[in-house]
Design a protein around this motif. Structure first.
Motif, PDB file in Angstrom:
ATOM      1  N   CYS A  60     -13.190  -5.673  -3.137  1.00 34.10           N
ATOM      2  CA  CYS A  60     -11.929  -5.266  -3.211  1.00 34.10           C
ATOM      3  C   CYS A  60     -12.371  -4.146  -2.091  1.00 34.10           C
ATOM      4  CB  CYS A  60     -11.672  -4.971  -4.440  1.00 34.10           C
ATOM      5  SG  CYS A  60     -12.666  -3.434  -5.007  1.00 34.10           S
ATOM      6  N   VAL A  61     -12.936  -3.430  -1.515  1.00 30.97           N
ATOM      7  CA  VAL A  61     -13.361  -2.872  -1.328  1.00 30.97           C
ATOM      8  C   VAL A  61     -13.711  -3.314   0.628  1.00 30.97           C
ATOM      9  CG1 VAL A  61     -14.969  -0.160  -0.014  1.00 30.97           C
ATOM     10  CG2 VAL A  61     -14.990  -1.207  -2.690  1.00 30.97           C
ATOM     11  N   ASN A  62     -14.104  -4.388   0.871  1.00 27.37           N
ATOM     12  CA  ASN A  62     -14.141  -5.137   2.301  1.00 27.37           C
ATOM     13  C   ASN A  62     -13.139  -5.244   2.745  1.00 27.37           C
ATOM     14  OD1 ASN A  62     -17.465  -4.569   1.686  1.00 27.37           O
ATOM     15  ND2 ASN A  62     -17.330  -6.598   1.131  1.00 27.37           N
ATOM     16  N   VAL A  63     -11.991  -6.215   1.887  1.00 27.43           N
ATOM     17  CA  VAL A  63     -10.984  -6.407   2.513  1.00 27.43           C
ATOM     18  C   VAL A  63      -9.515  -5.058   2.477  1.00 27.43           C
ATOM     19  CG1 VAL A  63     -10.965  -8.514   1.227  1.00 27.43           C
ATOM     20  CG2 VAL A  63      -9.918  -6.796   0.051  1.00 27.43           C
ATOM     21  N   CYS A  64      -9.729  -4.156   1.853  1.00 29.23           N
ATOM     22  CA  CYS A  64      -9.110  -3.026   2.435  1.00 29.23           C
ATOM     23  C   CYS A  64      -8.908  -2.743   3.475  1.00 29.23           C
ATOM     24  CB  CYS A  64      -9.134  -1.550   1.053  1.00 29.23           C
ATOM     25  SG  CYS A  64      -8.409  -0.271   0.850  1.00 29.23           S
ATOM     26  N   PRO A  65      -7.945  -2.695   4.370  1.00 30.20           N
ATOM     27  CA  PRO A  65      -7.148  -2.052   5.232  1.00 30.20           C
ATOM     28  C   PRO A  65      -7.712  -0.816   5.872  1.00 30.20           C
ATOM     29  CG  PRO A  65      -5.105  -2.978   4.789  1.00 30.20           C
ATOM     30  CD  PRO A  65      -6.338  -2.857   3.359  1.00 30.20           C
ATOM     31  N   THR A  66      -7.655  -0.231   4.492  1.00 32.02           N
ATOM     32  CA  THR A  66      -8.135   1.405   4.902  1.00 32.02           C
ATOM     33  C   THR A  66      -9.270   2.215   4.138  1.00 32.02           C
ATOM     34  OG1 THR A  66      -7.091   1.448   3.192  1.00 32.02           O
ATOM     35  CG2 THR A  66      -5.649   2.257   4.688  1.00 32.02           C
ATOM     36  N   GLY A  67     -10.078   0.896   3.201  1.00 31.51           N
ATOM     37  CA  GLY A  67     -11.388   1.393   3.479  1.00 31.51           C
ATOM     38  C   GLY A  67     -11.500   2.433   1.765  1.00 31.51           C
ATOM     39  N   VAL A  68     -10.517   1.586   1.012  1.00 35.08           N
ATOM     40  CA  VAL A  68      -9.622   2.468  -0.480  1.00 35.08           C
ATOM     41  C   VAL A  68     -10.634   2.035  -1.341  1.00 35.08           C
ATOM     42  CG1 VAL A  68      -9.149   2.754  -2.528  1.00 35.08           C
ATOM     43  CG2 VAL A  68      -8.573   3.804   0.753  1.00 35.08           C
ATOM     44  N   ASP A  69     -11.728   2.025  -2.803  1.00 34.73           N
ATOM     45  CA  ASP A  69     -12.217   1.749  -3.161  1.00 34.73           C
ATOM     46  C   ASP A  69     -11.154   2.160  -4.448  1.00 34.73           C
ATOM     47  OD1 ASP A  69     -13.827   0.960  -5.575  1.00 34.73           O
ATOM     48  OD2 ASP A  69     -15.567   1.973  -5.298  1.00 34.73           O
ATOM     49  N   ILE A  70     -10.137   0.735  -4.563  1.00 31.38           N
ATOM     50  CA  ILE A  70      -9.413   1.002  -6.002  1.00 31.38           C
ATOM     51  C   ILE A  70     -10.191   1.712  -7.056  1.00 31.38           C
ATOM     52  CG2 ILE A  70      -9.656  -1.844  -6.388  1.00 31.38           C
ATOM     53  CD1 ILE A  70      -6.116   0.809  -6.224  1.00 31.38           C
ATOM     54  N   ARG A  71     -10.993   1.216  -7.050  1.00 27.83           N
ATOM     55  CA  ARG A  71     -11.985   1.677  -8.555  1.00 27.83           C
ATOM     56  C   ARG A  71     -11.682   2.453  -9.135  1.00 27.83           C
ATOM     57  NH1 ARG A  71     -17.397  -1.713  -8.512  1.00 27.83           N
ATOM     58  NH2 ARG A  71     -16.954  -0.420  -6.552  1.00 27.83           N
ATOM     59  N   LYS A  72     -11.169   3.860  -8.224  1.00 30.34           N
ATOM     60  CA  LYS A  72     -11.296   4.890  -8.219  1.00 30.34           C
ATOM     61  C   LYS A  72     -10.126   5.840  -8.747  1.00 30.34           C
ATOM     62  CE  LYS A  72     -15.396   6.174  -5.434  1.00 30.34           C
ATOM     63  NZ  LYS A  72     -15.837   7.055  -3.751  1.00 30.34           N
ATOM     64  N   GLY A  73      -9.290   4.863  -8.813  1.00 28.76           N
ATOM     65  CA  GLY A  73      -7.742   5.139  -9.266  1.00 28.76           C
ATOM     66  C   GLY A  73      -7.235   5.131  -7.846  1.00 28.76           C
ATOM     67  N   LEU A  74      -5.445   5.501  -8.374  1.00 28.24           N
ATOM     68  CA  LEU A  74      -4.699   6.059  -7.062  1.00 28.24           C
ATOM     69  C   LEU A  74      -5.333   6.959  -6.468  1.00 28.24           C
ATOM     70  CD1 LEU A  74      -1.088   5.559  -8.965  1.00 28.24           C
ATOM     71  CD2 LEU A  74      -2.156   3.918  -7.163  1.00 28.24           C
ATOM     72  N   GLN A  75      -5.172   6.904  -4.740  1.00 30.51           N
ATOM     73  CA  GLN A  75      -5.416   7.178  -3.866  1.00 30.51           C
ATOM     74  C   GLN A  75      -4.763   7.928  -2.570  1.00 30.51           C
ATOM     75  OE1 GLN A  75     -10.025   6.102  -2.935  1.00 30.51           O
ATOM     76  NE2 GLN A  75      -9.161   4.959  -4.628  1.00 30.51           N
ATOM     77  N   LEU A  76      -4.538   8.951  -1.795  1.00 32.96           N
ATOM     78  CA  LEU A  76      -3.216   9.105  -0.695  1.00 32.96           C
ATOM     79  C   LEU A  76      -3.804   7.654   0.057  1.00 32.96           C
ATOM     80  CD1 LEU A  76      -1.503  10.579   0.281  1.00 32.96           C
ATOM     81  CD2 LEU A  76      -3.271  11.955   1.763  1.00 32.96           C
ATOM     82  N   ASP A  77      -5.240   7.546   0.148  1.00 32.71           N
ATOM     83  CA  ASP A  77      -5.199   6.561   1.334  1.00 32.71           C
ATOM     84  C   ASP A  77      -4.754   4.741   1.514  1.00 32.71           C
ATOM     85  OD1 ASP A  77      -6.681   8.718   1.717  1.00 32.71           O
ATOM     86  OD2 ASP A  77      -7.636   7.584   2.699  1.00 32.71           O
TER      87      ASP A  77
END
Length: 486
Positions: free
Chosen positions: A280-297
């Protein structure tokens, strides 16, 4: 009894562990296949196809009018959109469009969070295209990371040179397509190719080529994180019922390797479905770890959903560990309560109603708008003139706009001042004694008008009304002013 899973957003490290200005890390998004990636490809193809090809679409408006379907004619002060023609004094239509765009954005946010950012934003669309070119030439995530770490070779240099050349061509055509909306597209293309186009066109193509190449090729996620104000605005507009790309930690926690989690399940111990694969982190175009919850990035593009579903299929676990969901539903499942989805709720109903109201108002205004426009301005100095016969004369400047594509004849009359005489410079008197002005197709006419009273017995200020009547269709325009006397 084991403790219930806790939201990752509540277990992050304290502020002392997170620097205020963290150094930027190069992001290498990995290619992924799935439903949301397919949707993004379709949106990319449709939106870029519309943007690049629309200037060449023709629309027959008859003689004396351009045949480009969408055209911003700055020289003549016109905006053409298929069968609609907007004049400078009708700028309120653009205001209405901006209001509609804002309301649609609010409605999208209320339904599914940053769906605009993930699928429709120009920065996202062009960045996706640039990523596709990069992967096609240099390979996927691991290949690009390896090449950047290794010593530059002739092959790698050639690949990077080809990549940047194609990026520049895309950026150049992006800038070129933009200027085509401001002139006849085929003509301007020919002039650009033969270096006969106005210098303004070359300057704007250069500016837009540079910005597209820089923003989509290099700045990428920084635009979404630091430059764009929408993440901050939407965070203030969202509510607990809006669907967002959500890591369902009630299913995923506690994390562990696939073997470890399987062993814990066999022992009857709690084990989550997340195996810490980081796809999930590797495919994210902004490098977000979605497992940390909602984020600005996070731009809510859904690629992490596709990546996670692919892994879940391989390990024979249910899909949807990451999905469009709400924090309320995650907590409801933990507490054993039923899930709730309130897409139709007061907020969305309000936005939809306002959109419908503004849209209906604009459509009604367009349908009922007149094809003739009249403005009147009283002379400021002198306000009035005494004539030799004792009458009083006021001078006015009128402007008549003919929004038809054919020449029109208009009769100008006044009322409100008994026995007043009307003269116009450049006008004609028809057989009925009416003052007639002729205005060319899609043109405006400015004329000098003189209004004289029958005698000197006139109130100091009298309201008078000018009426312009189309002799062919009967359409009228009316404007009020005043007649000044001593």
């Amino acid at each position: 009894m084991a403790d219930a899973p806790v939201s990752p957003s509540l277990t992050n490290s304290g502020p002392e562990d997170a620097p205020l200005y963290a150094p930027r890390k190069q992001i290498y998004p990995q290619a992924v296949k799935g439903r949301f990636r397919t949707i993004k490809w379709v949106v990319l193809a449709v939106t870029l196809g519309i943007y690049y090809l629309l200037p060449f679409l023709r629309w027959d408006r008859g003689p004396h009018a351009p045949d480009q379907a969408i055209l911003v004619d700055l020289a003549q002060g016109r905006f053409y959109f298929f069968f609609i023609e907007i004049w400078p004094q009708e700028v309120y239509y653009f205001t209405g469009l901006l209001v509609l765009a804002a309301l649609v954005l609010f409605l999208m946010n209320a339904v599914a969070g940053r769906v605009w950012c993930g699928y429709l934003c120009p920065q996202t669309v062009w960045t996706d295209l640039f990523y596709a070119v990069e992967r096609w030439i240099e390979g996927d995530r691991r290949d690009r990371m390896r090449k950047d770490k290794e010593k530059l070779t002739l092959r790698t240099a050639a690949q990077k040179g080809l990549k940047h050349f194609i990026w520049l061509m895309i950026a150049w055509w992006t800038g070129g397509a933009w200027v085509l909306y401001f002139a006849d597209a085929p003509t301007l293309v020919r002039e650009l190719a033969t270096f006969q186009a106005p210098m303004t066109a070359y300057v704007w193509i250069g500016i837009l080529t540079f910005t597209t190449y820089t923003l989509a090729g290099f700045m990428r996620e920084q635009v979404c994180t630091y430059m764009c104000p929408w993440p901050r605005i939407q965070a203030a507009l969202t509510d607990e019922y809006a669907l967002n790309v959500t890591y369902r930690y009630d299913r995923g926690e506690p994390r562990g390797s696939m073997k470890k989690n399987e062993a814990m399940r066999l022992q009857g111990l709690p084990a989550g479905d997340c195996i810490d694969c980081y796809q999930c982190v590797n495919v994210c175009p902004t490098g977000v770890d979605i497992r940390k919850g909602l984020q600005l990035d996070c731009i809510q593009c859904g690629l992490c959903i596709d990546a996670c579903n692919t892994v879940m299929e391989k390990i024979n676990r249910p899909l949807g560990l990451i999905a469009y969901d709400t924090e309320m539903n995650v907590k409801a499942r933990i507490e054993g309560r039923p899930e709730t989805r309130h897409i139709v709720r007061p907020r969305t109903i309000f936005y939809a109603a306002i959109i419908a109201l503004v849209g209906a108002t604009m459509i009604g205004s367009l349908a009922m708008r007149r094809t003739v426009y009249l403005s009147v301005m009283h002379d400021r100095n002198p306000l009035y003139v005494h004539l030799s016969d004792g009458s009083i004369r006021n001078g006015f400047t009128i402007r008549v706009a003919n929004k038809n594509l054919h020449e029109r004849s208009y009769a100008l009359t006044i009322d409100g001042l008994s026995g007043a005489k009307l003269d116009i410079v450049g006008g004609e008197i028809d057989q009925q004694g009416q003052v007639v002005v002729k205005v060319g197709p899609d043109q405006t006419l400015e004329a000098r008008v003189l209004v004289s009273s029958q005698g000197s017995d006139v109130p100091p200020s009298t309201d008078i009304h000018f009426t312009l009547t189309d002799l062919a269709t009967g359409d009228t325009a009316r404007m009020s002013d005043y007649f000044k006397a001593p």
